[in-house]
Design an enzyme around this catalytic site. Structure first.
Site, PDB file in Angstrom:
ATOM      1  CD  GLU A  17      26.899 -35.214  89.122  1.00 51.41           C
ATOM      2  OE1 GLU A  17      27.955 -35.905  89.175  1.00 51.41           O
ATOM      3  OE2 GLU A  17      26.691 -34.492  87.958  1.00 51.41           O
ATOM      4  CG  HIS A 160      41.894 -36.632  83.729  1.00 52.95           C
ATOM      5  ND1 HIS A 160      42.723 -35.531  83.386  1.00 52.95           N
ATOM      6  CD2 HIS A 160      40.697 -35.960  84.152  1.00 52.95           C
ATOM      7  CE1 HIS A 160      42.118 -34.267  83.818  1.00 52.95           C
ATOM      8  NE2 HIS A 160      40.990 -34.507  84.483  1.00 52.95           N
ATOM      9  CD  GLU A 169      43.462 -41.765  83.442  1.00 51.34           C
ATOM     10  OE1 GLU A 169      43.564 -42.631  82.465  1.00 51.34           O
ATOM     11  OE2 GLU A 169      42.707 -40.999  83.475  1.00 51.34           O
TER      12      GLU A 169
HETATM   13  P1  FAD Z   1      43.078 -35.881  90.040  1.00 48.06           P
HETATM   14  O1  FAD Z   1      43.206 -37.102  90.696  1.00 48.06           O
HETATM   15  O2  FAD Z   1      43.193 -34.447  90.649  1.00 48.06           O
HETATM   16  O3  FAD Z   1      43.923 -36.014  88.787  1.00 48.06           O
HETATM   17  C1  FAD Z   1      43.731 -35.042  87.632  1.00 48.06           C
HETATM   18  C2  FAD Z   1      44.920 -35.282  86.569  1.00 48.06           C
HETATM   19  O4  FAD Z   1      46.246 -35.189  86.952  1.00 48.06           O
HETATM   20  C3  FAD Z   1      44.733 -36.755  86.121  1.00 48.06           C
HETATM   21  O5  FAD Z   1      44.958 -36.741  84.739  1.00 48.06           O
HETATM   22  C4  FAD Z   1      45.630 -37.533  86.933  1.00 48.06           C
HETATM   23  O6  FAD Z   1      46.273 -38.638  86.109  1.00 48.06           O
HETATM   24  C5  FAD Z   1      46.904 -36.611  87.108  1.00 48.06           C
HETATM   25  N1  FAD Z   1      47.535 -36.730  88.369  1.00 48.06           N
HETATM   26  C6  FAD Z   1      46.977 -37.101  89.548  1.00 48.06           C
HETATM   27  N2  FAD Z   1      48.004 -37.085  90.466  1.00 48.06           N
HETATM   28  C7  FAD Z   1      49.263 -36.457  89.660  1.00 48.06           C
HETATM   29  C8  FAD Z   1      50.600 -36.488  90.120  1.00 48.06           C
HETATM   30  N3  FAD Z   1      51.024 -36.489  91.469  1.00 48.06           N
HETATM   31  N4  FAD Z   1      51.481 -35.886  89.120  1.00 48.06           N
HETATM   32  C9  FAD Z   1      50.923 -35.837  87.798  1.00 48.06           C
HETATM   33  N5  FAD Z   1      49.533 -35.895  87.634  1.00 48.06           N
HETATM   34  C10 FAD Z   1      48.755 -36.477  88.271  1.00 48.06           C
HETATM   35  N6  FAD Z   1      34.701 -31.005  88.275  1.00 48.06           N
HETATM   36  C11 FAD Z   1      34.071 -29.851  89.233  1.00 48.06           C
HETATM   37  O7  FAD Z   1      34.572 -28.699  88.980  1.00 48.06           O
HETATM   38  N7  FAD Z   1      33.075 -30.125  89.955  1.00 48.06           N
HETATM   39  C12 FAD Z   1      32.492 -31.185  90.374  1.00 48.06           C
HETATM   40  O8  FAD Z   1      31.380 -31.327  91.087  1.00 48.06           O
HETATM   41  C13 FAD Z   1      33.072 -32.415  89.759  1.00 48.06           C
HETATM   42  N8  FAD Z   1      32.470 -33.653  89.718  1.00 48.06           N
HETATM   43  C14 FAD Z   1      33.005 -34.591  89.082  1.00 48.06           C
HETATM   44  C15 FAD Z   1      32.282 -35.941  89.536  1.00 48.06           C
HETATM   45  C16 FAD Z   1      32.830 -37.132  88.873  1.00 48.06           C
HETATM   46  C17 FAD Z   1      32.236 -38.539  89.218  1.00 48.06           C
HETATM   47  C18 FAD Z   1      33.994 -37.000  87.945  1.00 48.06           C
HETATM   48  C19 FAD Z   1      34.154 -38.057  87.052  1.00 48.06           C
HETATM   49  C20 FAD Z   1      34.484 -35.825  87.570  1.00 48.06           C
HETATM   50  C21 FAD Z   1      34.018 -34.518  88.228  1.00 48.06           C
HETATM   51  N9  FAD Z   1      34.612 -33.349  87.975  1.00 48.06           N
HETATM   52  C22 FAD Z   1      34.032 -32.313  88.816  1.00 48.06           C
HETATM   53  C23 FAD Z   1      35.831 -33.089  86.886  1.00 48.06           C
HETATM   54  C24 FAD Z   1      36.999 -33.115  87.720  1.00 48.06           C
HETATM   55  O9  FAD Z   1      37.019 -32.081  88.797  1.00 48.06           O
HETATM   56  C25 FAD Z   1      38.302 -32.777  86.701  1.00 48.06           C
HETATM   57  O10 FAD Z   1      37.878 -33.922  85.759  1.00 48.06           O
HETATM   58  C26 FAD Z   1      39.521 -32.612  86.879  1.00 48.06           C
HETATM   59  O11 FAD Z   1      40.181 -32.446  85.870  1.00 48.06           O
HETATM   60  C27 FAD Z   1      40.232 -33.968  87.658  1.00 48.06           C
HETATM   61  O12 FAD Z   1      39.766 -34.032  89.142  1.00 48.06           O
HETATM   62  P2  FAD Z   1      40.139 -35.498  89.693  1.00 48.06           P
HETATM   63  O13 FAD Z   1      40.076 -35.288  91.297  1.00 48.06           O
HETATM   64  O14 FAD Z   1      39.262 -36.362  88.973  1.00 48.06           O
HETATM   65  O15 FAD Z   1      41.478 -35.729  89.066  1.00 48.06           O
END
Ligand code: FAD
Length: 315
Positions: A17, A160, A169
């Site tokens: 990355e 998370h 989750e």
């Molecule tokens: P999501 O799937 O969107 O979920 C976020 C939270 O909401 C979780 O707690 C989940 O349980 C909850 N949730 C999901 N769906 C629902 C629902 N329907 N109702 C209620 N709650 C729900 N951030 C950046 O800004 N830029 C990056 O480039 C970046 N790269 C990353 C790469 C990796 C491998 C990882 C692990 C994280 C990265 N992040 C990045 C951080 C990430 O954007 C944050 O952790 C963000 O808060 C979560 O996004 P997500 O898509 O992982 O989670």
């Protein structure tokens, strides 16, 4: 290459990355390190996406440049936050035109500079919604590969912070996979037991796509503290902290401890059939190269042709 083809060809993927550089000097240093890491022939490399502002464009430019000028397969991260549907589509169209094969789809967090940002104004909120949108985009046939983009989503071995209910989750992670994700890449972790337990919980939840482990060596005490912030509470096991304490804070010793710990994590993951290891490189090359070298891996693709030299004992 579409991620399904990569996983079909490689029993273990190794990937790196990068993040978009903020200054011309940082960009120069990054391209030097990219050249060194290219020699390791990674399965793919990913490029992070800022929470908002100017670095977002730098991500797009870096991804397109990696695609054009290197032999590496770039996987751009893309977040929903602060984006309309039209903006997301414009980014997807640009990546499709450049022949980018895969995307890491994320919900993202509101930028620190905009703590009051109303997520209700974003076209999508959660990663699952972005995955579903990319699947729909794939059906429009704008991508040179008829399957469209391969899609990665994030997983959190230590949980998370927004979802204290760990059972719930896993349902949210399953929703991302059901929406069309091809693989999961995890947040960094320092205790492999967290990863194995997460992998087991994925199986119990019916998640059967490949799960790639995120590894980041501790580079300094300051870096460790910001990692704890960034990774939202990653826990540092006592044996790692004891080793760091023994260094007395001497910078080079801390770095060596960090690389040694990460190497042991990787060896153990490989022994336990991990599907892939994603190195959070912090735009540097030395730690990753040292880990490859200590593991005895020449380059990622050489693993494909590895022949048993020594039979495991007892067989
Ligand atoms: P999501 O799937 O969107 O979920 C976020 C939270 O909401 C979780 O707690 C989940 O349980 C909850 N949730 C999901 N769906 C629902 C629902 N329907 N109702 C209620 N709650 C729900 N951030 C950046 O800004 N830029 C990056 O480039 C970046 N790269 C990353 C790469 C990796 C491998 C990882 C692990 C994280 C990265 N992040 C990045 C951080 C990430 O954007 C944050 O952790 C963000 O808060 C979560 O996004 P997500 O898509 O992982 O989670």
């Amino acid at each position: 290459m579409h991620i399904r083809d990569i996983f079909a060809q490689q029993s273990t993927t190794f990937s790196f990355e990068f993040f978009p550089p903020k200054t011309p000097e940082a960009a120069h240093a990054l391209y030097e390190n990219i050249r060194e890491l290219e020699a390791l022939r990674p399965s793919f490399v990913s490029v992070t996406y800022g929470a908002g502002g100017g670095t977002r464009e730098v991500t797009n430019e870096l991804v397109v440049r990696l695609k054009k000028e290197t032999a590496m397969d770039p996987v751009p991260h893309l977040t929903c936050v602060c984006h309309s549907e039209a903006e997301i589509n414009a980014i997807l169209e640009r990546y499709a035109a450049a022949g980018v094969s895969n995307i890491l789809a994320l919900g993202g967090d509101s930028p620190r500079s905009m703590p009051d940002h109303d997520r209700g104004k974003d076209a999508f909120r959660y990663g699952a919604q972005l995955v579903a949108h990319i699947k729909k985009f794939n059906e429009r046939g704008l991508h040179p590969d008829p399957r469209g983009f391969g899609i990665c989503v994030a997983g959190y071995p230590e949980g998370h912070p927004s979802t204290p209910n760990r059972v719930r989750e896993m349902e949210h992670l399953k929703a991302k996979v059901d929406a069309g994700a091809d693989w999961v890449c995890t947040q960094l972790f320092f205790d492999n037991r967290d990863f194995y337990d997460f992998r087991d919980r994925c199986t119990l939840s019916g998640i059967s796509v490949p799960i790639v482990a995120g590894i980041m060596p501790v580079a300094s005490v300051k870096g460790m503290m910001s990692m704890a912030d960034m990774a939202l509470g990653a826990h540092f096991p006592a044996p790692l902290l004891r080793s760091i304490n023994r260094t007395g804070g001497v910078a080079e010793s801390v770095r060596k401890v960090g690389v040694h710990w990460a190497t042991e994590q990787c060896r153990d993951l490989l022994d336990n059939n991990v599907r892939g290891i994603h190195f959070y490189t912090l735009n540097k090359s030395s730690a990753t190269r040292e880990i490859y070298s200590t593991l005895g891996v020449q380059d990622t693709l050489s693993l494909l042709h590895a022949r048993p030299m020594v039979a495991p004992t007892g067989q």
